[in-house]
Design a protein around this motif. Structure first.
Motif, PDB file in Angstrom:
ATOM      1  N   PRO A 242       3.110   1.639  13.539  1.00 39.95           N
ATOM      2  CA  PRO A 242       1.742   1.344  13.079  1.00 39.95           C
ATOM      3  C   PRO A 242       1.382   2.173  11.845  1.00 39.95           C
ATOM      4  O   PRO A 242       1.885   3.283  11.664  1.00 39.95           O
ATOM      5  CB  PRO A 242       0.872   1.750  14.281  1.00 39.95           C
ATOM      6  N   LEU A 243       0.522   1.611  11.029  1.00 40.28           N
ATOM      7  CA  LEU A 243       0.057   2.327   9.831  1.00 40.28           C
ATOM      8  C   LEU A 243      -0.807   3.507  10.287  1.00 40.28           C
ATOM      9  O   LEU A 243      -1.740   3.320  11.070  1.00 40.28           O
ATOM     10  CB  LEU A 243      -0.762   1.349   8.972  1.00 40.28           C
ATOM     11  N   PRO A 244      -0.495   4.722   9.822  1.00 41.13           N
ATOM     12  CA  PRO A 244      -1.282   5.877  10.281  1.00 41.13           C
ATOM     13  C   PRO A 244      -2.739   5.803   9.813  1.00 41.13           C
ATOM     14  O   PRO A 244      -3.033   5.190   8.783  1.00 41.13           O
ATOM     15  CB  PRO A 244      -0.591   7.071   9.614  1.00 41.13           C
ATOM     16  N   TRP A 246      -4.494   8.013   8.428  1.00 40.64           N
ATOM     17  CA  TRP A 246      -4.732   8.635   7.126  1.00 40.64           C
ATOM     18  C   TRP A 246      -4.496   7.687   5.940  1.00 40.64           C
ATOM     19  O   TRP A 246      -4.899   7.989   4.819  1.00 40.64           O
ATOM     20  CB  TRP A 246      -3.942   9.937   6.936  1.00 40.64           C
ATOM     21  N   ALA A 247      -3.861   6.544   6.193  1.00 35.89           N
ATOM     22  CA  ALA A 247      -3.650   5.582   5.100  1.00 35.89           C
ATOM     23  C   ALA A 247      -4.989   5.134   4.503  1.00 35.89           C
ATOM     24  O   ALA A 247      -5.091   4.846   3.308  1.00 35.89           O
ATOM     25  CB  ALA A 247      -2.862   4.385   5.607  1.00 35.89           C
ATOM     26  N   GLN A 248      -6.009   5.125   5.355  1.00 35.89           N
ATOM     27  CA  GLN A 248      -7.356   4.726   4.871  1.00 35.89           C
ATOM     28  C   GLN A 248      -7.911   5.707   3.848  1.00 35.89           C
ATOM     29  O   GLN A 248      -8.690   5.333   2.984  1.00 35.89           O
ATOM     30  CB  GLN A 248      -8.337   4.692   6.043  1.00 35.89           C
ATOM     31  N   GLU A 249      -7.499   6.986   3.974  1.00 32.96           N
ATOM     32  CA  GLU A 249      -8.005   8.010   3.043  1.00 32.96           C
ATOM     33  C   GLU A 249      -7.580   7.721   1.608  1.00 32.96           C
ATOM     34  O   GLU A 249      -8.156   8.237   0.663  1.00 32.96           O
ATOM     35  CB  GLU A 249      -7.495   9.405   3.443  1.00 32.96           C
ATOM     36  N   ILE A 250      -6.506   6.931   1.445  1.00 25.01           N
ATOM     37  CA  ILE A 250      -6.050   6.576   0.096  1.00 25.01           C
ATOM     38  C   ILE A 250      -6.087   5.044  -0.086  1.00 25.01           C
ATOM     39  O   ILE A 250      -5.360   4.487  -0.907  1.00 25.01           O
ATOM     40  CB  ILE A 250      -4.638   7.145  -0.202  1.00 25.01           C
ATOM     41  N   SER A 254      -1.317  -1.209   3.747  1.00 25.13           N
ATOM     42  CA  SER A 254       0.056  -1.560   4.143  1.00 25.13           C
ATOM     43  C   SER A 254       0.966  -0.354   3.915  1.00 25.13           C
ATOM     44  O   SER A 254       0.664   0.553   3.126  1.00 25.13           O
ATOM     45  CB  SER A 254       0.575  -2.729   3.300  1.00 25.13           C
ATOM     46  N   TRP A 255       2.107  -0.396   4.574  1.00 29.94           N
ATOM     47  CA  TRP A 255       3.122   0.652   4.397  1.00 29.94           C
ATOM     48  C   TRP A 255       3.656   0.658   2.961  1.00 29.94           C
ATOM     49  O   TRP A 255       3.963   1.711   2.408  1.00 29.94           O
ATOM     50  CB  TRP A 255       4.274   0.439   5.378  1.00 29.94           C
ATOM     51  N   ALA A 256       3.789  -0.520   2.380  1.00 23.19           N
ATOM     52  CA  ALA A 256       4.309  -0.571   1.001  1.00 23.19           C
ATOM     53  C   ALA A 256       3.407   0.233   0.072  1.00 23.19           C
ATOM     54  O   ALA A 256       3.874   0.992  -0.787  1.00 23.19           O
ATOM     55  CB  ALA A 256       4.400  -2.024   0.538  1.00 23.19           C
ATOM     56  N   GLN A 257       2.108   0.101   0.252  1.00 29.38           N
ATOM     57  CA  GLN A 257       1.176   0.857  -0.601  1.00 29.38           C
ATOM     58  C   GLN A 257       1.277   2.357  -0.341  1.00 29.38           C
ATOM     59  O   GLN A 257       1.197   3.160  -1.272  1.00 29.38           O
ATOM     60  CB  GLN A 257      -0.243   0.361  -0.383  1.00 29.38           C
ATOM     61  N   VAL A 258       1.466   2.724   0.929  1.00 28.53           N
ATOM     62  CA  VAL A 258       1.627   4.150   1.259  1.00 28.53           C
ATOM     63  C   VAL A 258       2.831   4.715   0.510  1.00 28.53           C
ATOM     64  O   VAL A 258       2.765   5.770  -0.137  1.00 28.53           O
ATOM     65  CB  VAL A 258       1.800   4.333   2.793  1.00 28.53           C
ATOM     66  N   ILE A 259       3.951   3.994   0.562  1.00 30.82           N
ATOM     67  CA  ILE A 259       5.185   4.479  -0.077  1.00 30.82           C
ATOM     68  C   ILE A 259       5.008   4.556  -1.602  1.00 30.82           C
ATOM     69  O   ILE A 259       5.405   5.532  -2.238  1.00 30.82           O
ATOM     70  CB  ILE A 259       6.372   3.563   0.309  1.00 30.82           C
ATOM     71  N   LEU A 260       4.387   3.543  -2.157  1.00 25.96           N
ATOM     72  CA  LEU A 260       4.210   3.533  -3.620  1.00 25.96           C
ATOM     73  C   LEU A 260       3.211   4.601  -4.065  1.00 25.96           C
ATOM     74  O   LEU A 260       3.397   5.248  -5.096  1.00 25.96           O
ATOM     75  CB  LEU A 260       3.775   2.142  -4.094  1.00 25.96           C
ATOM     76  N   ILE A 303       4.995  13.116   4.188  1.00 25.42           N
ATOM     77  CA  ILE A 303       6.422  13.444   4.346  1.00 25.42           C
ATOM     78  C   ILE A 303       6.730  13.729   5.806  1.00 25.42           C
ATOM     79  O   ILE A 303       7.673  13.174   6.379  1.00 25.42           O
ATOM     80  CB  ILE A 303       6.796  14.676   3.475  1.00 25.42           C
ATOM     81  N   ALA A 304       5.910  14.573   6.426  1.00 24.48           N
ATOM     82  CA  ALA A 304       6.162  14.969   7.816  1.00 24.48           C
ATOM     83  C   ALA A 304       6.120  13.743   8.733  1.00 24.48           C
ATOM     84  O   ALA A 304       6.987  13.556   9.596  1.00 24.48           O
ATOM     85  CB  ALA A 304       5.127  16.003   8.249  1.00 24.48           C
ATOM     86  N   HIS A 305       5.122  12.902   8.511  1.00 24.93           N
ATOM     87  CA  HIS A 305       4.962  11.725   9.362  1.00 24.93           C
ATOM     88  C   HIS A 305       6.164  10.781   9.227  1.00 24.93           C
ATOM     89  O   HIS A 305       6.752  10.353  10.228  1.00 24.93           O
ATOM     90  CB  HIS A 305       3.667  10.996   8.981  1.00 24.93           C
ATOM     91  N   ILE A 306       6.527  10.478   7.997  1.00 16.01           N
ATOM     92  CA  ILE A 306       7.583   9.470   7.781  1.00 16.01           C
ATOM     93  C   ILE A 306       8.954  10.029   8.162  1.00 16.01           C
ATOM     94  O   ILE A 306       9.778   9.316   8.730  1.00 16.01           O
ATOM     95  CB  ILE A 306       7.520   8.936   6.334  1.00 16.01           C
ATOM     96  N   GLU A 307       9.179  11.306   7.918  1.00 13.26           N
ATOM     97  CA  GLU A 307      10.476  11.877   8.321  1.00 13.26           C
ATOM     98  C   GLU A 307      10.628  11.895   9.843  1.00 13.26           C
ATOM     99  O   GLU A 307      11.749  11.884  10.347  1.00 13.26           O
ATOM    100  CB  GLU A 307      10.624  13.289   7.752  1.00 13.26           C
TER     101      GLU A 307
END
Ligand SMILES: NC(=O)c1ccc[n+]([C@@H]2O[C@H](COP(=O)([O-])OP(=O)(O)OC[C@H]3O[C@@H](n4cnc5c(N)ncnc54)[C@H](OP(=O)(O)O)[C@@H]3O)[C@@H](O)[C@H]2O)c1
Length: 309
Positions: A242-244, A246-250, A254-260, A303-307
């Motif tokens: 699931p999208l964390p 905190w993604a809303q803070e930025i 979507s995950w693609a936007q998080v990575i980019l 980084i911590a979350h995705i790793e």
């Protein structure tokens, strides 16, 4: 593995401050318009949208008419979203021709920033290859010409600098990917007046944070980031989760936007070039060039979350 905590908060904010406001994202009636995030090319000050478009594999569709039209649709959505930089190479087989087809179909968008590569082991044949590529794209000249994977760079770089001096291209660069030959990349960055370096960077491949990105800032060299999704493997992996929150803070949906946005938030990065065959995906990717970017604290959480996934 170096961590993004190497970037001081002040440095990060200074870098983000260099982001200019270019295009404005079309928004629903009544909502505030959001300015596009651009970065200045260090050697010229020219503003470039922080998200571009790659073409390896995705645009290598040969003569299949429906697939070519599909690529043209991706390009249309890319330009509509404010995109400028498209990256290709003679290594990508029919991709250059498919880009030319798309550009013609779209009426030669003036916003195009054409980035191609020279990829031939015999230096003497470099100019001919560039001319062939130029005909595929059907552009007056390339904005950026890069030496692909450092192949015969000792011979190609002087030729590219002389083409730049003659006004036959605007910027000169070198490329590598997946951490290959970084020592040599560094040496070239120190010794030659290149405008751009193209390297791999994403939330799990952060080797360039320790030396190449700081060096690019010191030397005034633009950074183009390839393989943001690890050719799709990274996005496929994270999308199972699931999208964390905190993604809303930025402002990511979507995950693609998080990575980019992780990539785009590094102050040394000029442009990240995800590749796609999908109109929905290119629209989603272009959204990463708008609205808020993570600060240093959030970058560390990302980084911590995705790793840990
Ligand atoms: N040495 C070099 O110079 C070098 C090396 C490697 C790459 N490059 C350049 O960098 C570009 C990008 O790297 P790459 O092509 O290796 O791979 P990438 O951009 O990391 O990944 C591309 C993959 O991601 C998927 N994707 C894109 N947007 C998505 C989204 N919003 N949601 C889900 N999936 C998405 C695409 O699938 P869909 O088609 O389904 O969207 C595609 O399979 C290349 O195309 C090339 O221009 C240069």
């Amino acid at each position: 593995m170096p961590s993004s905590s190497n970037i001081g908060r002040r440095t990060l904010m200074r870098g983000l401050g260099a982001a200019g406001a270019g295009l404005v994202l079309p928004v629903a009636a009544g909502a505030q318009p959001v300015a596009m995030i651009t970065r200045a090319v260090p050697s010229s000050g020219e503003a470039l949208p922080v998200v571009g478009l790659g073409s390896w594999i995705t645009f290598n569709v040969g003569n299949d008419r429906a697939a070519r039209d599909g690529c043209a649709d991706v390009m249309r959505a890319f330009f509509s979203g404010g995109g400028r930089l498209i990256d290709s190479s003679p290594m990508y087989a029919s991709s250059q021709d498919v880009i030319g087809y798309g550009l013609a179909k779209l009426g030669k968008p003036a916003a195009l920033f054409a980035a191609d590569k020279v990829w031939i082991s015999r230096g003497a044949r470099g100019r001919d290859q560039i001319e062939q590529s130029r005909r595929h794209w059907d552009v007056a000249r390339f904005d950026l010409m890069q030496v692909h994977n450092l192949l015969a760079w000792e011979e190609h770089l002087p030729m590219l600098f002389s083409m730049k001096a003659a006004g036959q291209l605007r910027y000169v660069g070198i490329t590598t990917s997946e951490g290959r030959r970084h020592d040599e990349i560094e040496q070239i960055m120190r010794r030659h007046p290149i405008d751009f370096v193209q390297v791999t960077y994403n939330v799990v491949d952060r080797e360039i944070e320790s030396r190449i990105l700081p060096l690019a800032r010191d030397r005034g060299i633009g950074v183009i980031v390839n393989r943001p999704f690890r050719e799709g493997a990274l996005i496929k992996k994270v999308m199972r989760h699931p999208l964390p929150a905190w993604a809303q803070e930025i402002d990511c949906t979507s995950w693609a936007q998080v990575i980019l946005k992780f990539i785009a938030s590094h102050p040394a990065v000029t442009c990240v070039i995800p590749a796609t065959t999908s109109v929905a995906h290119v629209r989603e990717n272009m959204q990463a060039a708008y609205s808020r970017l993570p600060d240093e604290a959030l970058r560390r959480r990302m980084i911590a979350h995705i790793e840990a996934l």
